[in-house]
Scaffold this motif. Structure first.
Motif, PDB file in Angstrom:
ATOM      1  N   GLY A  25      47.659  34.169  18.739  1.00 10.14           N
ATOM      2  CA  GLY A  25      47.804  34.258  20.187  1.00 10.14           C
ATOM      3  C   GLY A  25      48.396  35.580  20.614  1.00 10.14           C
ATOM      4  N   GLY A  26      48.796  35.621  21.874  1.00  9.80           N
ATOM      5  CA  GLY A  26      49.276  36.840  22.503  1.00  9.80           C
ATOM      6  C   GLY A  26      50.702  37.205  22.140  1.00  9.80           C
ATOM      7  N   PRO A  27      51.261  38.157  22.875  1.00  6.58           N
ATOM      8  CA  PRO A  27      52.587  38.695  22.548  1.00  6.58           C
ATOM      9  C   PRO A  27      53.703  37.655  22.479  1.00  6.58           C
ATOM     10  CG  PRO A  27      51.502  40.064  24.191  1.00  6.58           C
ATOM     11  CD  PRO A  27      50.635  38.861  23.996  1.00  6.58           C
ATOM     12  N   ARG A  28      53.732  36.701  23.387  1.00  5.52           N
ATOM     13  CA  ARG A  28      54.813  35.709  23.383  1.00  5.52           C
ATOM     14  C   ARG A  28      54.729  34.831  22.130  1.00  5.52           C
ATOM     15  NH1 ARG A  28      58.668  36.163  26.813  1.00  5.52           N
ATOM     16  NH2 ARG A  28      57.279  36.110  28.570  1.00  5.52           N
ATOM     17  N   ARG A  29      53.527  34.435  21.752  1.00  2.00           N
ATOM     18  CA  ARG A  29      53.380  33.620  20.536  1.00  2.00           C
ATOM     19  C   ARG A  29      53.735  34.415  19.291  1.00  2.00           C
ATOM     20  NH1 ARG A  29      47.777  30.551  21.771  1.00  2.00           N
ATOM     21  NH2 ARG A  29      48.485  29.461  23.641  1.00  2.00           N
ATOM     22  N   ARG A  30      53.333  35.682  19.250  1.00  6.32           N
ATOM     23  CA  ARG A  30      53.695  36.511  18.099  1.00  6.32           C
ATOM     24  C   ARG A  30      55.206  36.718  18.033  1.00  6.32           C
ATOM     25  NH1 ARG A  30      49.185  39.193  19.780  1.00  6.32           N
ATOM     26  NH2 ARG A  30      50.409  40.953  20.549  1.00  6.32           N
ATOM     27  N   ALA A  31      55.848  36.849  19.195  1.00  9.01           N
ATOM     28  CA  ALA A  31      57.310  36.974  19.231  1.00  9.01           C
ATOM     29  C   ALA A  31      57.964  35.691  18.733  1.00  9.01           C
ATOM     30  CB  ALA A  31      57.785  37.306  20.643  1.00  9.01           C
ATOM     31  N   LEU A  32      57.440  34.540  19.134  1.00  8.05           N
ATOM     32  CA  LEU A  32      57.971  33.255  18.658  1.00  8.05           C
ATOM     33  C   LEU A  32      57.791  33.134  17.152  1.00  8.05           C
ATOM     34  CD1 LEU A  32      59.104  30.399  19.065  1.00  8.05           C
ATOM     35  CD2 LEU A  32      56.795  29.680  19.705  1.00  8.05           C
ATOM     36  N   LEU A  33      56.620  33.496  16.663  1.00 13.21           N
ATOM     37  CA  LEU A  33      56.370  33.466  15.220  1.00 13.21           C
ATOM     38  C   LEU A  33      57.340  34.399  14.493  1.00 13.21           C
ATOM     39  CD1 LEU A  33      54.636  32.534  12.819  1.00 13.21           C
ATOM     40  CD2 LEU A  33      53.104  34.445  13.322  1.00 13.21           C
ATOM     41  N   ALA A  34      57.560  35.588  15.033  1.00 13.66           N
ATOM     42  CA  ALA A  34      58.500  36.528  14.419  1.00 13.66           C
ATOM     43  C   ALA A  34      59.906  35.948  14.373  1.00 13.66           C
ATOM     44  CB  ALA A  34      58.496  37.855  15.180  1.00 13.66           C
ATOM     45  N   ALA A  35      60.343  35.329  15.455  1.00 18.14           N
ATOM     46  CA  ALA A  35      61.683  34.724  15.495  1.00 18.14           C
ATOM     47  C   ALA A  35      61.804  33.650  14.423  1.00 18.14           C
ATOM     48  CB  ALA A  35      61.960  34.145  16.876  1.00 18.14           C
TER      49      ALA A  35
END
Length: 151
Positions: free
Chosen positions: A28-38
């Motif tokens: 998905g987009g930036p927010r999902r990638r940020a959640l995955l990174a967290a």
């Protein structure tokens, strides 16, 4: 590079997931990638939804932030299911990413770096190989594409 026929999670460059064949998994987009990174940064630890909201949005977060986290987790689970089933789980009112260290480029980097450092004095050639292996994990700036302050 895939990790022994398993999914590979990438933090050392743009945040990404590769399936066992090395094909990018569309999370998905930036927010999902940020959640995955967290979740990857806290791999094996349950992160409460409130903490994830705090990591993903500045104060004050939108009123629907908790709902958006739940929706993003569901979408990431669907994306991961064919390559890495049952790794994103709900625990203790939060979410935890349960993936072995060898699936995560940052963990492989740290392992090879530490092993290489230990061997520097006694076996410089082996150390050099391990340190080169560690450096090969990098593909750009760590957490690339993640703009949230936690990154």
């Amino acid at each position: 590079m895939t990790a022994g026929g398993r999914a590979t999670f990438r933090l050392l460059g743009p945040v990404a997931v590769l399936d066992p064949a090395g094909t990018p998994v569309p999370v998905g987009g930036p927010r999902r990638r940020a959640l995955l990174a967290a979740l990857l940064l806290h791999r094996g630890t349950s992160l409460p939804v409130e903490r994830l909201v705090g990591m993903l949005w500045p104060d004050p977060p939108p009123p629907t932030a908790s709902t958006m986290v739940h929706g993003a987790v569901a979408a990431i689970r669907r994306a991961l299911e064919p390559s890495a089933p049952h790794v994103l789980v709900t625990r203790d009112s939060g979410y935890v990413l349960e993936v072995p260290a060898e699936w995560v480029d940052a963990a492989r980097f740290e392992h090879a770096l530490e092993a290489g450092r230990r061997l520097l004095a006694t076996s410089p050639q082996r150390a050099s190989g391990l340190l080169a292996e560690a450096l090969a994990e990098w593909r750009g700036s760590a957490l690339g594409g993640v703009e949230e302050p936690f990154a």
